[in-house]
Design a protein around this motif. Structure first.
Motif, PDB file in Angstrom:
ATOM      1  N   LYS A  95     -30.311 -27.223  10.009  1.00 28.21           N
ATOM      2  CA  LYS A  95     -31.224 -26.998   8.889  1.00 28.21           C
ATOM      3  C   LYS A  95     -30.423 -27.029   7.601  1.00 28.21           C
TER       4      LYS A  95
ATOM      5  N   LYS B 299     -25.946 -29.200  22.421  1.00 26.28           N
ATOM      6  CA  LYS B 299     -27.225 -29.428  21.763  1.00 26.28           C
ATOM      7  C   LYS B 299     -27.147 -28.885  20.342  1.00 26.28           C
TER       8      LYS B 299
ATOM      9  N   THR C  27     -28.760 -27.858  16.588  1.00 23.46           N
ATOM     10  CA  THR C  27     -29.894 -27.480  15.755  1.00 23.46           C
ATOM     11  C   THR C  27     -29.380 -27.413  14.327  1.00 23.46           C
TER      12      THR C  27
END
Length: 322
Positions: free
Chosen positions: A9, A5, A7
């Protein structure tokens, strides 16, 4: 990325912008600051990324390995660090790790499971967004700062448990309960110390292995403050260990004192009982004695039994033996 998974930014000049379409490619490029987090990647997935961005194979192995201790060091062209968090449970505390690959303009973090909550880390970056203007070293500071703050929260919980234990230490009948709680506290403290104590070495290693593009005098004060927090947490755990040891030893002393009190009372009552035993033993002899076979003999024996026993009881009572 079928299994892991992601994530992602991205920041430019300290301001967050839309995440890149290709996170792995963005980690290799310059001009923006990118953070990519991989949750539970397979060795093949992390190995593929490592080949694309040039990660050291030994660091990749450490990121996926079980039981790796918190540490930091330079692996080839990049800095690699592993920090750990701990959560106190009702029965047993749990430890989770997050590893980070510090690249020139990107930070790749790897988590084996969801034990490490990313929310405090992201919040630390948002609270000190100005530090992100200095590149990945600002991200590293936020990661370490959030980790140390989490350690403080756990140590505070242990401190509260120690205070609760001190409040019931002198209560009668709490011996076994206190022993059980002390055992749990000592076990949790061992776990917390294994997580907290290496943080000083990690901060020192990060400062020592910074590359030229990551050396910013403006950040020195922030890292000094972080190092001070690390030292305080380490000292706090040491003081808690001393307090738990003192509680354990005090509990043993109280149990010994209680046992001595019980033995003293038993010895006192044994002395009281010994008086009538001696009198009846004397009158039970198969030899003539004054009052034998007469009421006088009964009266004398009863008086000696009661008088001797009461006299011994009064003497021991004054000495606080019974």
């Amino acid at each position: 990325m079928d299994g892991a998974k992601l994530t992602v930014k991205q920041w430019r000049d300290g301001a967050e912008v839309a995440p890149p379409a290709d996170p792995v490619k963005a980690l290799r490029e310059q001009g923006s600051l990118v953070w990519v987090d991989l949750l539970a990647p397979t060795p093949e997935e992390l190995g593929s990324i490592a080949e694309q961005i040039g990660l050291n194979p030994r660091a990749v192995e450490d990121a996926l390995g079980e039981g790796e201790r918190p540490k930091a060091g330079r692996y080839g062209e990049h800095l690699f660090l592993t920090v750990a968090t701990v959560q106190l449970g009702d029965d047993r505390s749990t430890v989770a790790r997050i590893s980070a690959f510090v690249l020139p303009d990107g930070l790749l973090t790897v988590r084996r499971d969801e034990g490490v909550d990313l929310t405090p880390i992201v919040q630390a970056w948002q609270d000190n967004a100005a530090l992100l203007r200095f590149g990945t070293i600002g991200l590293v500071h936020g990661l370490l700062d959030a980790t140390v703050d989490g350690h403080f929260d756990v140590i505070q919980q242990l401190d509260d448990r120690v205070e609760e234990l001190e409040d019931v230490l002198f209560d009668q009948g709490q011996g076994r309960h206190i022993q059980h709680r002390v055992h749990r506290l000592r076990r949790d403290l061992v776990t917390v110390r294994r997580v907290v104590l290496p943080m000083r070495e990690i901060v020192e290693a990060v400062l020592r292995n910074r590359t030229d593009e990551h050396r910013h005098p403006e950040l020195d004060g922030w890292f000094e403050d972080l190092r001070d927090h690390v030292l305080r947490s380490a000292e706090w755990t040491e003081s808690l260990r001393d307090m738990v040891t003192a509680i354990f030893e005090t509990n043993l002393s109280l149990q010994d004192a209680h046992l001595n009190e019980v033995m003293k009372k038993l010895a006192g009552w044994a002395a009281v009982i010994a008086v009538p035993t001696a009198v009846t033993g004397w009158f039970g002899q198969n030899i003539p004695f004054p009052g034998e076979g007469q009421l006088l003999g009964l009266v004398i024996s009863v008086v000696l039994v009661l008088g001797g026993a009461l006299g011994m009881w009064a003497l021991l009572k004054r000495a606080d033996w019974i």
